[in-house]
Design an enzyme around this catalytic site. Structure first.
Site, PDB file in Angstrom:
ATOM      1  N   LYS A 126       0.735  -1.125   0.091  1.00  0.00           N
ATOM      2  CA  LYS A 126      -0.004  -0.053  -0.056  1.00  0.00           C
ATOM      3  C   LYS A 126       0.953   1.157   0.026  1.00  0.00           C
ATOM      4  O   LYS A 126       2.067   1.251   0.292  1.00  0.00           O
ATOM      5  CB  LYS A 126      -0.820   0.049   1.329  1.00  0.00           C
ATOM      6  CG  LYS A 126      -2.168   0.895   1.049  1.00  0.00           C
ATOM      7  CD  LYS A 126      -3.255  -0.016   0.487  1.00  0.00           C
ATOM      8  CE  LYS A 126      -4.361   0.974   0.073  1.00  0.00           C
ATOM      9  NZ  LYS A 126      -5.401   0.110  -0.409  1.00  0.00           N
ATOM     10  N   ASP A 166      -6.632   4.356  -4.809  1.00  0.00           N
ATOM     11  CA  ASP A 166      -7.597   4.118  -3.440  1.00  0.00           C
ATOM     12  C   ASP A 166      -8.131   5.456  -3.118  1.00  0.00           C
ATOM     13  O   ASP A 166      -8.274   6.365  -4.138  1.00  0.00           O
ATOM     14  CB  ASP A 166      -6.505   3.855  -2.381  1.00  0.00           C
ATOM     15  CG  ASP A 166      -7.278   3.239  -1.016  1.00  0.00           C
ATOM     16  OD1 ASP A 166      -7.690   1.968  -1.203  1.00  0.00           O
ATOM     17  OD2 ASP A 166      -7.564   3.916  -0.119  1.00  0.00           O
TER      18      ASP A 166
HETATM   19  P1  NDP Z   1     -12.858   7.740  -3.566  1.00  0.00           P
HETATM   20  O1  NDP Z   1     -11.709   8.660  -3.252  1.00  0.00           O
HETATM   21  O2  NDP Z   1     -13.445   7.498  -4.861  1.00  0.00           O
HETATM   22  O3  NDP Z   1     -13.992   8.149  -2.560  1.00  0.00           O
HETATM   23  C1  NDP Z   1     -13.948   8.277  -1.250  1.00  0.00           C
HETATM   24  C2  NDP Z   1     -15.322   8.778  -0.614  1.00  0.00           C
HETATM   25  O4  NDP Z   1     -15.184   8.564   0.773  1.00  0.00           O
HETATM   26  C3  NDP Z   1     -15.459  10.264  -0.797  1.00  0.00           C
HETATM   27  O5  NDP Z   1     -17.097  10.230  -1.158  1.00  0.00           O
HETATM   28  C4  NDP Z   1     -15.095  10.708   0.441  1.00  0.00           C
HETATM   29  O6  NDP Z   1     -15.874  11.905   0.662  1.00  0.00           O
HETATM   30  C5  NDP Z   1     -15.336   9.758   1.282  1.00  0.00           C
HETATM   31  N1  NDP Z   1     -14.549   9.868   2.588  1.00  0.00           N
HETATM   32  C6  NDP Z   1     -12.899   9.607   2.308  1.00  0.00           C
HETATM   33  N2  NDP Z   1     -12.449  10.063   3.607  1.00  0.00           N
HETATM   34  C7  NDP Z   1     -13.438  10.274   4.525  1.00  0.00           C
HETATM   35  C8  NDP Z   1     -13.558  10.613   5.927  1.00  0.00           C
HETATM   36  N3  NDP Z   1     -12.420  10.728   6.676  1.00  0.00           N
HETATM   37  N4  NDP Z   1     -14.589  10.850   6.334  1.00  0.00           N
HETATM   38  C9  NDP Z   1     -15.939  10.620   5.753  1.00  0.00           C
HETATM   39  N5  NDP Z   1     -15.880  10.361   4.494  1.00  0.00           N
HETATM   40  C10 NDP Z   1     -14.884  10.133   3.888  1.00  0.00           C
HETATM   41  O7  NDP Z   1     -12.060   6.358  -2.688  1.00  0.00           O
HETATM   42  P2  NDP Z   1     -12.817   4.865  -3.127  1.00  0.00           P
HETATM   43  O8  NDP Z   1     -14.156   4.927  -3.381  1.00  0.00           O
HETATM   44  O9  NDP Z   1     -11.704   4.375  -4.138  1.00  0.00           O
HETATM   45  O10 NDP Z   1     -12.528   4.371  -1.797  1.00  0.00           O
HETATM   46  C11 NDP Z   1     -13.471   4.352  -0.837  1.00  0.00           C
HETATM   47  C12 NDP Z   1     -12.979   3.211   0.236  1.00  0.00           C
HETATM   48  O11 NDP Z   1     -12.856   1.924  -0.412  1.00  0.00           O
HETATM   49  C13 NDP Z   1     -11.619   3.236   1.163  1.00  0.00           C
HETATM   50  O12 NDP Z   1     -11.901   2.606   2.370  1.00  0.00           O
HETATM   51  C14 NDP Z   1     -10.844   2.435   0.204  1.00  0.00           C
HETATM   52  O13 NDP Z   1      -9.590   1.907   0.844  1.00  0.00           O
HETATM   53  C15 NDP Z   1     -11.628   1.326  -0.362  1.00  0.00           C
HETATM   54  N6  NDP Z   1     -11.425   0.504  -1.291  1.00  0.00           N
HETATM   55  C16 NDP Z   1     -11.276   0.767  -2.757  1.00  0.00           C
HETATM   56  C17 NDP Z   1     -11.112   0.035  -3.654  1.00  0.00           C
HETATM   57  C18 NDP Z   1     -10.901   0.810  -5.322  1.00  0.00           C
HETATM   58  O14 NDP Z   1     -10.798  -0.041  -6.023  1.00  0.00           O
HETATM   59  N7  NDP Z   1     -10.942   2.066  -5.318  1.00  0.00           N
HETATM   60  C19 NDP Z   1     -10.972  -1.220  -3.508  1.00  0.00           C
HETATM   61  C20 NDP Z   1     -11.148  -1.842  -2.363  1.00  0.00           C
HETATM   62  C21 NDP Z   1     -11.257  -0.966  -1.232  1.00  0.00           C
HETATM   63  P3  NDP Z   1     -14.949  13.439   0.427  1.00  0.00           P
HETATM   64  O15 NDP Z   1     -14.796  13.632  -1.017  1.00  0.00           O
HETATM   65  O16 NDP Z   1     -15.831  14.397   1.318  1.00  0.00           O
HETATM   66  O17 NDP Z   1     -13.387  12.979   0.889  1.00  0.00           O
HETATM   67  O1  2IT Z   2      -7.901  -1.589  -0.976  1.00  0.00           O
HETATM   68  C1  2IT Z   2      -7.677  -2.000  -2.064  1.00  0.00           C
HETATM   69  O2  2IT Z   2      -7.791  -3.239  -2.370  1.00  0.00           O
HETATM   70  C2  2IT Z   2      -7.380  -1.236  -3.408  1.00  0.00           C
HETATM   71  N1  2IT Z   2      -7.493   0.040  -3.323  1.00  0.00           N
HETATM   72  C3  2IT Z   2      -7.211  -1.841  -4.665  1.00  0.00           C
HETATM   73  C4  2IT Z   2      -5.952  -2.051  -4.992  1.00  0.00           C
HETATM   74  C5  2IT Z   2      -5.695  -2.420  -6.224  1.00  0.00           C
HETATM   75  O3  2IT Z   2      -4.331  -2.747  -6.532  1.00  0.00           O
HETATM   76  O4  2IT Z   2      -6.424  -2.749  -7.040  1.00  0.00           O
END
Ligand code: NDP
Ligand code: 2IT
Length: 448
Positions: A126, A166
């Site tokens: 990460k 992420d």
């Molecule tokens: P994005 O940046 O696309 O979206 C993040 C979302 O979460 C936004 O709506 C953001 O709001 C909100 N958010 C972030 N930080 C906070 C906080 N401290 N309090 C409240 N809301 C918050 O990220 P992703 O959708 O990619 O990721 C979301 C989650 O999913 C994370 O935990 C990530 O680790 C996990 N994840 C992502 C993967 C991926 O493929 N993208 C894979 C597996 C897990 P704001 O704009 O206000 O910050």
């Molecule tokens: O938390 C996660 O699994 C991710 N942000 C995706 C990682 C990846 O390598 O696609």
């Protein structure tokens, strides 16, 4: 004192200032107890757990960049290369002001087991930065990404370490990072996943985490003799994972009534409109409160989280510790009987204790992040395969593989839980099922 307790106490002494990492490590170690007890002599002799809890290496560096007004800034950049026993380090990059070594180590440790659960050959890593992309121009984001990669490129490669997105890192950022990697190395290789479709990205990677989350939720709900169709769902977040969770849950006949960002949440009694959500978040990069101005009947709740609304199923898709014990109480009191985690570690330890109590009392369903959100990294691994064979698979082909992977994860997690005497406890099932393969590979490869 048991072996897992010994290892945890040592970790606490070594890293007292890393609360998120210690929390994740404690939860993982505790639930590994049954498998550790079954193999204690071999694990101890090989210092297996002592090695498992420490990253192979951590790279940290400064990232200087200049904003549009000509003012210079310096952010911190990191890559945690946690475990390469079953494949090259693989895991996302997070750009968020809260990023520090503790958060990245917690995410990296979770990633090891998640990647193992996909059944694909990827190790755990990460990285990221405390840079905040909110409110920055495209040019500022590009200069930041170029500076970040100017240091990171020395440590990554298609067969060594393959980052992805992420929080705060989506298609735009991956594009800029890839361009700079290519410029510095001269290599056109699959060093990042989540790339654009015109330069080696995989169809369905954008959708994969949210779709995968809904596929495994559907499987778990079916396993309990219920269906997703007709159910009311709360989603938090409004980023990549949340958007495609909304889309797939709606397609399968559920009604998603909330989405959120860090400033508040939207309640839409008619079901969140995916097109409006994407226009606001993907095109305009605006705040979620704009949704209430566009969609009649929807309401914006400033400064609140969605967990007080009535629902059957909750899919937290924003960030760590967004569901506390009292949020979990509210959910359960309002009729929620299922939580599946799209975000990483969105439920805090008290919330998980609360779900566990409800599971024992009334069959509450809980799928932890490392199983529930593994679809994203699984399709990242499929992107790596396509890059290696210099081919692109169709959307349907990738989506079918994603679905099969999620169904298999559900089976693996539930049968492992049963095998170790914890039937229905998917936290124990996911940790042990992920750990078995990593432990086996680490033992076979000797003391490295
Ligand atoms: P994005 O940046 O696309 O979206 C993040 C979302 O979460 C936004 O709506 C953001 O709001 C909100 N958010 C972030 N930080 C906070 C906080 N401290 N309090 C409240 N809301 C918050 O990220 P992703 O959708 O990619 O990721 C979301 C989650 O999913 C994370 O935990 C990530 O680790 C996990 N994840 C992502 C993967 C991926 O493929 N993208 C894979 C597996 C897990 P704001 O704009 O206000 O910050
Ligand atoms: O938390 C996660 O699994 C991710 N942000 C995706 C990682 C990846 O390598 O696609």
């Amino acid at each position: 004192m048991s072996y897992v307790e010994e290892v945890y106490q040592n970790l606490e002494k070594k890293h007292p200032a890393e609360p998120e990492f210690l929390e994740a490590a404690k939860r993982i170690l505790d639930s590994l107890d049954p498998i550790v007890k079954a193999h204690e002599d071999v694990y101890r002799k090989n210092a297996l757990l002592e090695r498992f809890v420490e990253p192979e290496r951590i790279i940290s560096f400064r990232v200087p960049w200049t904003d549009d007004k000509g003012v210079n800034h310096v952010n911190l950049g990191y890559r945690v290369q946690f475990n390469s026993a079953i494949g090259p380090y693989k895991g996302g990059l997070r750009f968020h002001p809260s990023v520090n070594q503790s958060i990245l180590k917690f995410l990296g440790m979770e990633q090891i087991l998640k990647n193992s659960l996909t059944s694909l050959p990827i190790g755990g890593g990460k990285g990221g930065s405390d840079f905040d992309p909110h409110g920055k121009s495209d040019a500022e984001v590009m200069r930041f990404c170029q500076s970040f990669m100017t240091e990171l490129f020395k440590y990554i490669g298609k067969d060594t370490d393959v980052p992805a997105g992420d929080i705060g890192v989506g298609g735009r950022e991956v594009g800029f990072l890839y361009g700079q990697y290519k410029r510095l190395t001269g290599l056109y290789e699959g060093v990042l996943t989540g790339k654009g479709l015109s330069f080696g990205g995989s169809l369905a990677r954008t959708e994969a985490t949210g779709y995968g989350l809904v596929y495994i939720t559907d499987e778990m709900v079916k396993g309990a003799g219920k269906t997703l169709a007709g159910k009311t769902v709360l989603v938090s977040g409004s980023g990549n994972v949340a958007q495609y969770a909304v889309k797939k849950a709606t397609e399968l006949g559920a009604k998603v009534v909330t989405v959120s960002d860090s400033a508040g949440y939207i309640y839409d009694p008619n079901g969140i409109n995916f097109e409006v959500l994407c226009q606001i978040k993907q095109v305009e990069r605006a705040r979620i409160k704009v949704y209430a101005d566009r969609v009649p009947g929807s309401v914006y709740h400033e400064g609140e989280k969605p967990w007080g609304e009535k629902c059957d199923i909750a899919l937290p898709c924003a960030t760590q510790n967004e569901i506390t014990g009292s949020d979990a109480e509210k959910l359960i009191a309002n009729g929620c009987w299922c939580v599946a985690e799209g975000a990483n570690m969105p439920s805090d330890a008290d919330a998980i204790d609360r779900y566990e109590k409800a599971r024992v009392e009334s069959g509450f369903l809980f799928m932890p992040a490392k199983a529930a959100n593994a679809g994203g990294v699984a399709v990242s691994a499929l992107e790596m395969s396509q890059n290696s064979e210099r081919l692109s698979w169709s959307f349907e082909e990738v989506d079918k593989k994603l679905k099969d992977i999620m169904v298999n994860i559900y089976k693996n997690v539930s049968t492992t839980a049963e095998k170790y005497g914890h039937a229905g406890d998917f936290v124990t099932g996911a940790n042990i099922a992920g750990f078995e393969k990593v432990a086996d590979a680490m033992l076979a490869q000797g003391l490295v």
